[in-house]
Design an enzyme around this catalytic site. Sequence first.
Site, PDB file in Angstrom:
ATOM      1  N   ASP A  48      41.388  37.246  33.082  1.00  0.00           N
ATOM      2  CA  ASP A  48      41.382  37.955  34.361  1.00  0.00           C
ATOM      3  C   ASP A  48      40.175  38.885  34.449  1.00  0.00           C
ATOM      4  O   ASP A  48      40.121  39.918  33.786  1.00  0.00           O
ATOM      5  CB  ASP A  48      42.673  38.768  34.519  1.00  0.00           C
ATOM      6  CG  ASP A  48      42.727  39.486  35.859  1.00  0.00           C
ATOM      7  OD1 ASP A  48      43.147  38.862  36.845  1.00  0.00           O
ATOM      8  OD2 ASP A  48      42.342  40.676  35.928  1.00  0.00           O
ATOM      9  N   TYR A  53      34.072  44.424  37.679  1.00  0.00           N
ATOM     10  CA  TYR A  53      34.031  44.684  36.239  1.00  0.00           C
ATOM     11  C   TYR A  53      32.650  44.416  35.649  1.00  0.00           C
ATOM     12  O   TYR A  53      32.380  44.801  34.510  1.00  0.00           O
ATOM     13  CB  TYR A  53      35.047  43.805  35.486  1.00  0.00           C
ATOM     14  CG  TYR A  53      36.475  43.939  35.930  1.00  0.00           C
ATOM     15  CD1 TYR A  53      36.905  44.967  36.774  1.00  0.00           C
ATOM     16  CD2 TYR A  53      37.426  43.012  35.509  1.00  0.00           C
ATOM     17  CE1 TYR A  53      38.233  45.054  37.180  1.00  0.00           C
ATOM     18  CE2 TYR A  53      38.749  43.099  35.904  1.00  0.00           C
ATOM     19  CZ  TYR A  53      39.145  44.109  36.748  1.00  0.00           C
ATOM     20  OH  TYR A  53      40.450  44.190  37.150  1.00  0.00           O
ATOM     21  N   LYS A  78      37.776  38.438  41.522  1.00  0.00           N
ATOM     22  CA  LYS A  78      38.246  39.177  42.695  1.00  0.00           C
ATOM     23  C   LYS A  78      37.084  39.564  43.599  1.00  0.00           C
ATOM     24  O   LYS A  78      36.006  39.925  43.116  1.00  0.00           O
ATOM     25  CB  LYS A  78      39.001  40.440  42.262  1.00  0.00           C
ATOM     26  CG  LYS A  78      40.106  40.181  41.249  1.00  0.00           C
ATOM     27  CD  LYS A  78      40.763  41.463  40.772  1.00  0.00           C
ATOM     28  CE  LYS A  78      41.715  41.193  39.614  1.00  0.00           C
ATOM     29  NZ  LYS A  78      41.004  40.998  38.334  1.00  0.00           N
ATOM     30  N   HIS A 112      40.530  42.351  45.985  1.00  0.00           N
ATOM     31  CA  HIS A 112      40.781  43.339  44.938  1.00  0.00           C
ATOM     32  C   HIS A 112      41.608  44.530  45.410  1.00  0.00           C
ATOM     33  O   HIS A 112      42.385  45.103  44.640  1.00  0.00           O
ATOM     34  CB  HIS A 112      39.441  43.825  44.364  1.00  0.00           C
ATOM     35  CG  HIS A 112      39.549  44.336  42.960  1.00  0.00           C
ATOM     36  ND1 HIS A 112      38.543  44.198  42.040  1.00  0.00           N
ATOM     37  CD2 HIS A 112      40.542  44.973  42.304  1.00  0.00           C
ATOM     38  CE1 HIS A 112      38.914  44.732  40.888  1.00  0.00           C
ATOM     39  NE2 HIS A 112      40.124  45.212  41.025  1.00  0.00           N
TER      40      HIS A 112
END
Length: 283
Positions: A48, A53, A78, A112
């Site tokens: 994930d 990120y 996302k 997100h």
Amino acid sequence: MALSPQSTKKMVSGYEIPVLGFGVYKTPPDVTETVTLKALQAGYRHIDSAQLYRNERECCTAIHNSGLDRSQIFYTSKVPTTHMSYEKAKEAIEASLEAAKELGYIDLMLLHAPYGGKSGRLGAWRALVEAQSTGKIRSIGVSNYGLQHLQELEDYIQTSGVGGKIAVGQYEIHPWCAREDIVAWLRQRGAVVEAYSPLVQAKRMEEPVLGDLARKYKRSRAQVLVRWSLQKGYVPLPKSVTESRIVENSQVFDFELSDEDMRRLQTEEYAPVSWDPARDSRL
């Protein structure tokens, strides 16, 4: 049949999602490939990530280099909060697909968080549905959406002709942030519920009940929390950059918490340790 990290749940999209995922939130890009490979070696088949990120490419490289068949691994990314409109979401999806070009497709793409206002949220959903129709994105869903955002989206899906199905809803969920109202809404519609921060970012490890259960089952406190999430029917996404803990967090399929002990972990607290867009009245 006994569960394992490779066990799956069927989504409304028709695809399968592994019941345990490996999260890489805040994992530095320079170690992401190494820890993701370790997770895959330990038996995880579900990674994930997210554009926010900044480690999508490293995750995808690890998956590509794992030696495992692509069809065995489930990869999520996302659409970031900065790209919540039709045009910007299209850009974000293309960027994530470019990062994942070695994989050929993305298994799951989520919005997100419910930023961008109503028109932005609905436009971003339209972009997801279009990407899914090409086969480059297999399943779609949302993360951190409050009940009002979920209902707004459902109304749009039913009346706009755009379509699409929420295959997954991802939230911070643990005994101190249960979100049972949102869980019920999603389950009524057949959506899989994913639980991020299932270890509460290690901020509740000194809770007496966790210590009691860890001793009773001869497991770590983290394992008790991951097991709680699995038995609630969620897909937990524990994260770690420590190899021993990556392995430990996956070793939760050979014991079971009793009904009584599951009830002991039930609390009335609402104490998220991360951001909480689902309850942000400004959105």
